[in-house]
Design a protein around this motif. Structure first.
Motif, PDB file in Angstrom:
ATOM      1  N   MET A   1     -23.833 -23.136   1.488  1.00  0.00           N
ATOM      2  CA  MET A   1     -22.894 -24.170   1.047  1.00  0.00           C
ATOM      3  C   MET A   1     -21.911 -24.507   2.160  1.00  0.00           C
ATOM      4  O   MET A   1     -21.505 -25.666   2.286  1.00  0.00           O
ATOM      5  N   GLY A   2     -21.556 -23.531   2.979  1.00  0.00           N
ATOM      6  CA  GLY A   2     -20.693 -23.805   4.122  1.00  0.00           C
ATOM      7  C   GLY A   2     -21.350 -24.763   5.104  1.00  0.00           C
ATOM      8  O   GLY A   2     -20.712 -25.705   5.586  1.00  0.00           O
ATOM      9  N   SER A   3     -22.623 -24.543   5.373  1.00  0.00           N
ATOM     10  CA  SER A   3     -23.354 -25.431   6.288  1.00  0.00           C
ATOM     11  C   SER A   3     -23.476 -26.833   5.717  1.00  0.00           C
ATOM     12  O   SER A   3     -23.271 -27.827   6.420  1.00  0.00           O
ATOM     13  N   LEU A   4     -23.814 -26.923   4.428  1.00  0.00           N
ATOM     14  CA  LEU A   4     -23.911 -28.237   3.788  1.00  0.00           C
ATOM     15  C   LEU A   4     -22.553 -28.932   3.744  1.00  0.00           C
ATOM     16  O   LEU A   4     -22.460 -30.133   3.983  1.00  0.00           O
ATOM     17  N   SER A   5     -21.504 -28.178   3.441  1.00  0.00           N
ATOM     18  CA  SER A   5     -20.154 -28.757   3.379  1.00  0.00           C
ATOM     19  C   SER A   5     -19.702 -29.256   4.746  1.00  0.00           C
ATOM     20  O   SER A   5     -19.069 -30.310   4.851  1.00  0.00           O
ATOM     21  N   LYS A   6     -20.028 -28.490   5.759  1.00  0.00           N
ATOM     22  CA  LYS A   6     -19.664 -28.920   7.114  1.00  0.00           C
ATOM     23  C   LYS A   6     -20.387 -30.213   7.469  1.00  0.00           C
ATOM     24  O   LYS A   6     -19.798 -31.120   8.044  1.00  0.00           O
ATOM     25  N   GLN A   7     -21.642 -30.298   7.091  1.00  0.00           N
ATOM     26  CA  GLN A   7     -22.410 -31.519   7.330  1.00  0.00           C
ATOM     27  C   GLN A   7     -21.793 -32.685   6.562  1.00  0.00           C
ATOM     28  O   GLN A   7     -21.652 -33.784   7.087  1.00  0.00           O
ATOM     29  N   ALA A   8     -21.389 -32.441   5.323  1.00  0.00           N
ATOM     30  CA  ALA A   8     -20.780 -33.486   4.496  1.00  0.00           C
ATOM     31  C   ALA A   8     -19.438 -33.910   5.074  1.00  0.00           C
ATOM     32  O   ALA A   8     -19.125 -35.102   5.118  1.00  0.00           O
ATOM     33  N   ALA A   9     -18.639 -32.944   5.507  1.00  0.00           N
ATOM     34  CA  ALA A   9     -17.338 -33.261   6.099  1.00  0.00           C
ATOM     35  C   ALA A   9     -17.517 -34.067   7.373  1.00  0.00           C
ATOM     36  O   ALA A   9     -16.745 -34.977   7.656  1.00  0.00           O
ATOM     37  N   GLY A  10     -18.558 -33.745   8.129  1.00  0.00           N
ATOM     38  CA  GLY A  10     -18.838 -34.487   9.353  1.00  0.00           C
ATOM     39  C   GLY A  10     -19.136 -35.944   9.080  1.00  0.00           C
ATOM     40  O   GLY A  10     -18.822 -36.816   9.876  1.00  0.00           O
TER      41      GLY A  10
END
Length: 185
Positions: free
Chosen positions: A130-139
């Motif tokens: 979820m951290g990786s997905l969230s970082k991608q989403a925030a990007g």
């Protein structure tokens, strides 16, 4: 780039290193465990977003869940709150502790790592995911040049497209129309 590639990429190497340290295993063993667990987690997400509220819940979690900290601060992966958050994520993704046990058992068979250790590791890997997905989403929403935003948004859509393309035909349009049809029935 699919979710597994995203998690194992060089930019997330600190997560793998911290996971290995937290569980007293080698980095290669941590990477092997993640490689076995992430496809099962991805499948759970894919199943989840096929429901009426699932896609909205995922997007809300990516936007407001605060999960990006697991990608940005790998040192917190060993903390109890990371495990607690990961258990909540697993509850949403799998809906049953039995499924989590099965994932740990399959990972044990593939890696030789202790099943008990893997059961403890799975919530942390869920938090990492979820951290990786969230970082991608925030990007995708960060201010900056249009090209940077387009690249980030494209990366997020490519990652989510793997989940949304239920029939694996290379197009999410028919799958999204099917989901929309379910919503309006």
């Amino acid at each position: 780039m699919n979710l597994l590639e995203l998690m194992l990429s060089g930019q997330n190497q600190g997560q793998i290193q911290q996971l290995a340290r937290s569980f007293g295993i080698g980095e290669d063993q941590a990477q092997a465990a993640v490689s076995q667990m992430v496809p099962a987690l991805s499948q759970g997400i894919r199943r989840n977003i096929g429901s009426e509220a699932g896609l909205g819940s995922l997007l809300q979690a990516l936007q407001k869940g605060g999960h990006q900290k697991y990608a940005d601060q790998p040192e917190i992966l060993g903390e109890r709150r990371t495990t607690d958050d990961g258990n909540a994520i697993l509850g949403h993704i799998f809906g049953s502790k039995e499924v989590s046990r099965q994932v740990a058992d399959r990972t044990n068979a593939a890696t030789g790592l202790d099943s008990g250790l893997l059961k403890k590791m799975l919530p942390v890997v869920a938090s990492m995911m979820m951290g990786s997905l969230s970082k991608q989403a925030a990007g995708a929403g960060l201010p900056g040049s249009g090209a940077v935003q387009a690249d980030a948004a494209g990366g997020l859509m490519a990652t989510l497209s793997g989940f949304l393309d239920a029939d694996k035909d290379g197009s999410v349009v028919d799958d999204l129309l099917g989901m929309a049809g379910k919503l309006f029935r």
